[in-house]
Design a protein around this motif. Structure first.
Motif, PDB file in Angstrom:
ATOM      1  N   PHE A   1       4.098   5.731   7.591  1.00  0.00           N
ATOM      2  CA  PHE A   1       3.786   7.137   7.307  1.00  0.00           C
ATOM      3  C   PHE A   1       5.020   8.019   7.479  1.00  0.00           C
ATOM      4  N   PHE A   2       5.708   7.857   8.601  1.00  0.00           N
ATOM      5  CA  PHE A   2       6.888   8.689   8.832  1.00  0.00           C
ATOM      6  C   PHE A   2       8.046   8.286   7.930  1.00  0.00           C
TER       7      PHE A   2
ATOM      8  N   PHE B   1       0.830  -1.205   0.000  1.00  0.00           N
ATOM      9  CA  PHE B   1       0.000   0.000   0.000  1.00  0.00           C
ATOM     10  C   PHE B   1       0.863   1.253   0.000  1.00  0.00           C
ATOM     11  N   TRP B   2       1.860   1.304   0.881  1.00  0.00           N
ATOM     12  CA  TRP B   2       2.697   2.491   0.976  1.00  0.00           C
ATOM     13  C   TRP B   2       3.666   2.597  -0.190  1.00  0.00           C
ATOM     14  N   GLN B   3       4.004   1.475  -0.799  1.00  0.00           N
ATOM     15  CA  GLN B   3       4.783   1.549  -2.036  1.00  0.00           C
ATOM     16  C   GLN B   3       3.961   2.215  -3.141  1.00  0.00           C
ATOM     17  N   LYS B   4       2.653   1.897  -3.176  1.00  0.00           N
ATOM     18  CA  LYS B   4       1.779   2.557  -4.159  1.00  0.00           C
ATOM     19  C   LYS B   4       1.620   4.043  -3.837  1.00  0.00           C
TER      20      LYS B   4
ATOM     21  N   GLY C   1       3.332  10.402  -3.811  1.00  0.00           N
ATOM     22  CA  GLY C   1       4.723  10.835  -3.824  1.00  0.00           C
ATOM     23  C   GLY C   1       5.109  11.522  -5.118  1.00  0.00           C
ATOM     24  N   VAL C   2       4.595  11.024  -6.234  1.00  0.00           N
ATOM     25  CA  VAL C   2       4.886  11.646  -7.527  1.00  0.00           C
ATOM     26  C   VAL C   2       4.265  13.034  -7.603  1.00  0.00           C
TER      27      VAL C   2
END
Length: 390
Positions: free
Chosen positions: A262-263, A60-63, A69-70
């Motif tokens: 998250f951090f 999930f956080w990679q997505k 992030g992009v």
């Protein structure tokens, strides 16, 4: 694999170049393409560093890294951030800063360039802290053992990286920052206080964001260890015990989630911001149009993110163990270069080549190591066969 990972990058490249050709013609298209290549060449070491962090995150956080992030990287750091810097340093309202960026490209370039000492000090100190914490840490695998092992022993002293970084900052502020040339060569200005303040802010940002993410990561690992110990002690059926989630909703098998992720995500974004500073400033040597710069650097940023995911999925950092070392040495070099650029011009070609050479050298060293280990393994197998035959 390649298309699945880089598909979005290819699509955005095609769309971005089409937009550049439509709005600015062939010249604009060429400028955007050059800016994209500039960003990729300057940030390859960024992808390696990112991969070392992203592989700790769950899917999930990679997505999130590839989507939110992009957006932060393209619109936040390449478009909005320079305008904010202009507004603060030139004491303009955000609206006036936007008007300058759109309508007065020459003045906008001057304002951003004059703000470079503050940007370089912040980014340089943040990157220097990353390098120092890496090089002063005791590691099982060393690339340049003659250098890394003695430094790892010194690294046992508490807060040594902070002491070294602040010492470097004081030296830079009292030497390099005392006579910074104004844009256009019209005199010089003393930027010592600005560099000191910005550099301290870079160190504090690293300590806060990195410290919080590290705290949650360590707590998550402790909870996972407790879960494993509990599973092993349950009727002696540890192998059959189901994996348990912890308070953050994460599992060791799927990577970090919750507050820890998250951090860690915030830490990634600050790293990306620090890497983007030299690209944003260097872009003005090619164009002073804010939209051309944002589009070109945005395309390059997309490739860096795709390359990050590619390295994670291929397990490249596990196969080529010195790559992270090379990337961190490149970070250290970039931090030094950013400090130098406070007063002196350094070609983007040099900046890009330093990173590429260091990563290429670490990659080749990894290949040599793998071949040597493979040969040793084959020799051991041959000896075992001979012994068995006897």
């Amino acid at each position: 694999m390649l298309l699945r990972t880089f598909g979005w990058s290819f699509g955005i490249t095609a769309a971005g170049l089409a937009l550049a050709g439509y709005f600015w013609g062939g010249k604009g298209l060429a400028v955007v393409a050059i800016l994209s290549i500039l960003e990729i060449s300057l940030s390859f070491d960024n992808a390696v560093i990112n991969a070392g962090i992203v592989r700790k995150l769950n899917p999930f956080w990679q997505k999130m890294f590839l989507t939110v992030g992009v957006l932060i990287a393209v619109f936040g750091m390449r478009l909005v951030f320079p305008i904010i810097i202009v507004a603060i340093t030139a004491k303009l309202s955000p609206y006036e800063a936007v008007k300058v960026a759109i309508n007065d490209h020459d003045r906008y370039e001057t304002l951003v360039t004059n703000a470079h000492p503050a940007i370089a000090a912040f980014g340089g100190m943040f990157l220097l802290m990353i390098f120092l914490d890496f090089i002063l840490e005791d590691r099982e695998i060393n690339w340049l053992a003659w250098l890394e092992r003695p430094l790892a022993k010194l690294g046992k002293l508490d807060m040594l990286s902070v002491a070294v970084a602040l010492t470097v900052l004081i030296v830079v502020a009292t030497t390099v920052a005392t006579g910074v040339p104004l844009h256009g060569g019209h005199g010089t200005i003393d930027k010592s206080s600005t560099v000191l303040l910005s550099g301290v802010a870079g160190v504090v940002t690293y300590l806060v964001v990195g410290g919080i993410s590290g705290f949650f990561e360590e707590r998550l690992e402790e909870e996972e260890d407790e879960d494993e110990d509990g599973a092993e002690g349950a009727d002696g059926e540890e192998s059959a015990a189901p994996a348990k989630s912890n308070g953050s909703g994460a599992l060791a098998a799927v990577g970090l989630a919750g507050k820890a992720a998250f951090f860690m995500f915030l830490y990634l974004e600050v790293i990306d911001a620090s890497f983007s500073f030299d690209g944003v400033i260097g872009a003005f040597a090619i164009s002073n149009d804010i939209f051309q710069i944002a589009l070109g650097l945005g395309i390059g940023a997309m490739y860096i993110r795709s390359l990050t995911v590619f390295l994670v999925r291929k397990g490249t950092l596990d196969d080529y163990v010195y790559l992270e070392h090379g990337a961190h040495y490149a970070i250290g070099a970039l931090a030094v270069i950013l400090m130098i650029t406070i007063k002196y011009d350094v070609s983007e070609v040099i900046t890009g080549l330093v990173g590429v050479v260091l990563i290429a050298a670490s990659y080749w060293s990894s290949v040599v190591r793998n071949r040597r280990l493979g040969e040793d393994s084959e020799q051991s197998d041959d000896k075992a066969e001979v012994t068995t035959g006897v």
